[in-house]
Design a protein around this motif. Structure first.
Motif, PDB file in Angstrom:
ATOM      1  N   GLY A   1       0.782  -1.228   0.000  1.00  0.00           N
ATOM      2  CA  GLY A   1       0.000   0.000   0.000  1.00  0.00           C
ATOM      3  C   GLY A   1       0.813   1.277   0.000  1.00  0.00           C
ATOM      4  N   SER A   2       2.133   1.202   0.034  1.00  0.00           N
ATOM      5  CA  SER A   2       2.967   2.396   0.084  1.00  0.00           C
ATOM      6  C   SER A   2       3.922   2.440  -1.107  1.00  0.00           C
ATOM      7  CB  SER A   2       3.769   2.442   1.382  1.00  0.00           C
ATOM      8  OG  SER A   2       4.674   3.521   1.364  1.00  0.00           O
ATOM      9  N   GLN A   3       3.551   3.216  -2.093  1.00  0.00           N
ATOM     10  CA  GLN A   3       4.423   3.385  -3.260  1.00  0.00           C
ATOM     11  C   GLN A   3       5.723   4.078  -2.862  1.00  0.00           C
ATOM     12  OE1 GLN A   3       3.956   1.994  -6.184  1.00  0.00           O
ATOM     13  NE2 GLN A   3       5.807   2.848  -7.064  1.00  0.00           N
ATOM     14  N   ALA A   4       5.647   5.011  -1.915  1.00  0.00           N
ATOM     15  CA  ALA A   4       6.845   5.722  -1.446  1.00  0.00           C
ATOM     16  C   ALA A   4       7.847   4.743  -0.849  1.00  0.00           C
ATOM     17  CB  ALA A   4       6.468   6.796  -0.428  1.00  0.00           C
ATOM     18  N   TRP A   5       7.367   3.737  -0.143  1.00  0.00           N
ATOM     19  CA  TRP A   5       8.225   2.693   0.442  1.00  0.00           C
ATOM     20  C   TRP A   5       8.955   1.950  -0.674  1.00  0.00           C
ATOM     21  CZ3 TRP A   5       9.809   0.571   5.057  1.00  0.00           C
ATOM     22  CH2 TRP A   5      10.303  -0.721   5.016  1.00  0.00           C
ATOM     23  N   LYS A   6       8.186   1.492  -1.658  1.00  0.00           N
ATOM     24  CA  LYS A   6       8.772   0.715  -2.749  1.00  0.00           C
ATOM     25  C   LYS A   6       9.834   1.525  -3.481  1.00  0.00           C
ATOM     26  CE  LYS A   6       7.739  -1.873  -6.907  1.00  0.00           C
ATOM     27  NZ  LYS A   6       6.717  -2.397  -7.797  1.00  0.00           N
ATOM     28  N   GLU A   7       9.542   2.789  -3.771  1.00  0.00           N
ATOM     29  CA  GLU A   7      10.498   3.629  -4.480  1.00  0.00           C
ATOM     30  C   GLU A   7      11.762   3.848  -3.654  1.00  0.00           C
ATOM     31  OE1 GLU A   7       8.349   7.157  -5.554  1.00  0.00           O
ATOM     32  OE2 GLU A   7       7.012   6.034  -6.888  1.00  0.00           O
ATOM     33  N   MET A   8      11.603   4.062  -2.350  1.00  0.00           N
ATOM     34  CA  MET A   8      12.763   4.276  -1.485  1.00  0.00           C
ATOM     35  C   MET A   8      13.637   3.019  -1.435  1.00  0.00           C
ATOM     36  SD  MET A   8      13.027   5.092   2.590  1.00  0.00           S
ATOM     37  CE  MET A   8      12.676   3.384   3.041  1.00  0.00           C
ATOM     38  N   ILE A   9      13.029   1.868  -1.232  1.00  0.00           N
ATOM     39  CA  ILE A   9      13.800   0.622  -1.135  1.00  0.00           C
ATOM     40  C   ILE A   9      14.459   0.290  -2.469  1.00  0.00           C
ATOM     41  CG2 ILE A   9      13.697  -1.858  -0.660  1.00  0.00           C
ATOM     42  CD1 ILE A   9      13.388  -0.008   1.824  1.00  0.00           C
ATOM     43  N   MET A  10      13.767   0.522  -3.574  1.00  0.00           N
ATOM     44  CA  MET A  10      14.362   0.245  -4.881  1.00  0.00           C
ATOM     45  C   MET A  10      15.549   1.173  -5.136  1.00  0.00           C
ATOM     46  SD  MET A  10      12.873  -2.400  -5.884  1.00  0.00           S
ATOM     47  CE  MET A  10      13.669  -2.510  -7.470  1.00  0.00           C
ATOM     48  N   GLU A  11      15.441   2.430  -4.724  1.00  0.00           N
ATOM     49  CA  GLU A  11      16.588   3.338  -4.878  1.00  0.00           C
ATOM     50  C   GLU A  11      17.758   2.849  -4.029  1.00  0.00           C
ATOM     51  OE1 GLU A  11      17.907   7.984  -4.290  1.00  0.00           O
ATOM     52  OE2 GLU A  11      15.785   7.519  -4.527  1.00  0.00           O
ATOM     53  N   TRP A  12      17.474   2.406  -2.819  1.00  0.00           N
ATOM     54  CA  TRP A  12      18.523   1.881  -1.939  1.00  0.00           C
ATOM     55  C   TRP A  12      19.199   0.659  -2.566  1.00  0.00           C
ATOM     56  CZ3 TRP A  12      18.159  -2.669   1.351  1.00  0.00           C
ATOM     57  CH2 TRP A  12      19.262  -2.828   2.196  1.00  0.00           C
ATOM     58  N   LEU A  13      18.418  -0.230  -3.167  1.00  0.00           N
ATOM     59  CA  LEU A  13      18.968  -1.439  -3.771  1.00  0.00           C
ATOM     60  C   LEU A  13      19.732  -1.157  -5.065  1.00  0.00           C
ATOM     61  CD1 LEU A  13      15.935  -3.852  -3.261  1.00  0.00           C
ATOM     62  CD2 LEU A  13      18.152  -3.961  -2.090  1.00  0.00           C
ATOM     63  N   GLU A  14      19.214  -0.256  -5.897  1.00  0.00           N
ATOM     64  CA  GLU A  14      19.782  -0.035  -7.220  1.00  0.00           C
ATOM     65  C   GLU A  14      20.803   1.100  -7.275  1.00  0.00           C
ATOM     66  OE1 GLU A  14      16.303   0.488  -9.624  1.00  0.00           O
ATOM     67  OE2 GLU A  14      15.762  -1.631  -9.483  1.00  0.00           O
ATOM     68  N   LYS A  15      20.664   2.076  -6.395  1.00  0.00           N
ATOM     69  CA  LYS A  15      21.545   3.257  -6.410  1.00  0.00           C
ATOM     70  C   LYS A  15      22.010   3.535  -4.987  1.00  0.00           C
ATOM     71  CE  LYS A  15      18.816   5.154 -10.162  1.00  0.00           C
ATOM     72  NZ  LYS A  15      17.883   6.235 -10.526  1.00  0.00           N
ATOM     73  N   THR A  16      22.677   2.559  -4.395  1.00  0.00           N
ATOM     74  CA  THR A  16      23.050   2.625  -2.986  1.00  0.00           C
ATOM     75  C   THR A  16      23.887   3.850  -2.652  1.00  0.00           C
ATOM     76  OG1 THR A  16      22.961   0.215  -2.892  1.00  0.00           O
ATOM     77  CG2 THR A  16      24.082   1.332  -1.081  1.00  0.00           C
ATOM     78  N   LYS A  17      24.876   4.177  -3.467  1.00  0.00           N
ATOM     79  CA  LYS A  17      25.742   5.326  -3.167  1.00  0.00           C
ATOM     80  C   LYS A  17      24.947   6.629  -3.145  1.00  0.00           C
ATOM     81  CE  LYS A  17      30.174   3.562  -4.701  1.00  0.00           C
ATOM     82  NZ  LYS A  17      31.330   3.769  -5.584  1.00  0.00           N
ATOM     83  N   LYS A  18      24.074   6.816  -4.112  1.00  0.00           N
ATOM     84  CA  LYS A  18      23.243   8.020  -4.162  1.00  0.00           C
ATOM     85  C   LYS A  18      22.326   8.073  -2.940  1.00  0.00           C
ATOM     86  CE  LYS A  18      19.673  10.356  -6.886  1.00  0.00           C
ATOM     87  NZ  LYS A  18      18.650  10.454  -5.863  1.00  0.00           N
ATOM     88  N   PHE A  19      21.707   6.937  -2.631  1.00  0.00           N
ATOM     89  CA  PHE A  19      20.811   6.874  -1.475  1.00  0.00           C
ATOM     90  C   PHE A  19      21.553   7.253  -0.202  1.00  0.00           C
ATOM     91  CE2 PHE A  19      18.891   4.909   2.173  1.00  0.00           C
ATOM     92  CZ  PHE A  19      17.537   5.118   1.994  1.00  0.00           C
ATOM     93  N   LEU A  20      22.733   6.694  -0.007  1.00  0.00           N
ATOM     94  CA  LEU A  20      23.492   6.964   1.215  1.00  0.00           C
ATOM     95  C   LEU A  20      23.963   8.414   1.293  1.00  0.00           C
ATOM     96  CD1 LEU A  20      25.476   3.635   1.619  1.00  0.00           C
ATOM     97  CD2 LEU A  20      23.501   4.422   2.943  1.00  0.00           C
ATOM     98  N   ARG A  21      24.271   9.027   0.157  1.00  0.00           N
ATOM     99  CA  ARG A  21      24.624  10.457   0.159  1.00  0.00           C
ATOM    100  C   ARG A  21      23.458  11.284   0.687  1.00  0.00           C
ATOM    101  NH1 ARG A  21      27.094   9.656  -4.788  1.00  0.00           N
ATOM    102  NH2 ARG A  21      25.252  10.376  -5.885  1.00  0.00           N
ATOM    103  N   GLU A  22      22.270  10.990   0.211  1.00  0.00           N
ATOM    104  CA  GLU A  22      21.076  11.713   0.657  1.00  0.00           C
ATOM    105  C   GLU A  22      20.772  11.405   2.120  1.00  0.00           C
ATOM    106  OE1 GLU A  22      19.588  14.022  -1.067  1.00  0.00           O
ATOM    107  OE2 GLU A  22      20.671  13.652  -2.911  1.00  0.00           O
ATOM    108  N   TYR A  23      20.880  10.156   2.491  1.00  0.00           N
ATOM    109  CA  TYR A  23      20.602   9.739   3.870  1.00  0.00           C
ATOM    110  C   TYR A  23      21.556  10.414   4.856  1.00  0.00           C
ATOM    111  CZ  TYR A  23      20.768   6.857   8.050  1.00  0.00           C
ATOM    112  OH  TYR A  23      20.799   6.440   9.356  1.00  0.00           O
ATOM    113  N   HIS A  24      22.814  10.514   4.499  1.00  0.00           N
ATOM    114  CA  HIS A  24      23.819  11.053   5.424  1.00  0.00           C
ATOM    115  C   HIS A  24      23.783  12.564   5.569  1.00  0.00           C
ATOM    116  CE1 HIS A  24      25.591   7.443   6.891  1.00  0.00           C
ATOM    117  NE2 HIS A  24      25.724   6.964   5.679  1.00  0.00           N
ATOM    118  N   ILE A  25      22.875  13.218   4.859  1.00  0.00           N
ATOM    119  CA  ILE A  25      22.650  14.641   5.093  1.00  0.00           C
ATOM    120  C   ILE A  25      22.256  14.839   6.564  1.00  0.00           C
ATOM    121  CG2 ILE A  25      21.065  16.544   4.609  1.00  0.00           C
ATOM    122  CD1 ILE A  25      21.162  15.643   1.676  1.00  0.00           C
TER     123      ILE A  25
END
Length: 75
Positions: A47-71
């Motif tokens: 039921g959460s598209q935002a969840w799916k998009e976030m997890i897919m970004e983490w799986l497929e673009k880990t470095k980008k995700f971690l840059r944003e997360y570490h803000i």
């Protein structure tokens, strides 16, 4: 806590804040969620598209995700 906030660009949090509900709150406020996933997480939206998009970004673009997360570390 987010009731009085009109909009956000990004919402970050450590794994304690990881939930589909928090991802939806970020998306409802116009932002992207960046909550650090736990090891056993799946992209099933449940039921959460935002969840799916976030997890897919983490799986497929880990470095980008971690840059944003570490803000959050800078704040």
């Amino acid at each position: 806590m987010m009731d009085d906030v009109e909009s956000v660009d990004k919402m970050t949090g450590d794994p304690a804040y990881l939930s589909r509900d928090n991802c939806e709150i970020a998306a409802d406020k116009g932002g992207k969620p960046y909550f650090k996933p736990k090891k056993n997480v799946t992209p099933k939206p449940k039921g959460s598209q935002a969840w799916k998009e976030m997890i897919m970004e983490w799986l497929e673009k880990t470095k980008k995700f971690l840059r944003e997360y570490h803000i959050r570390s800078i704040i």
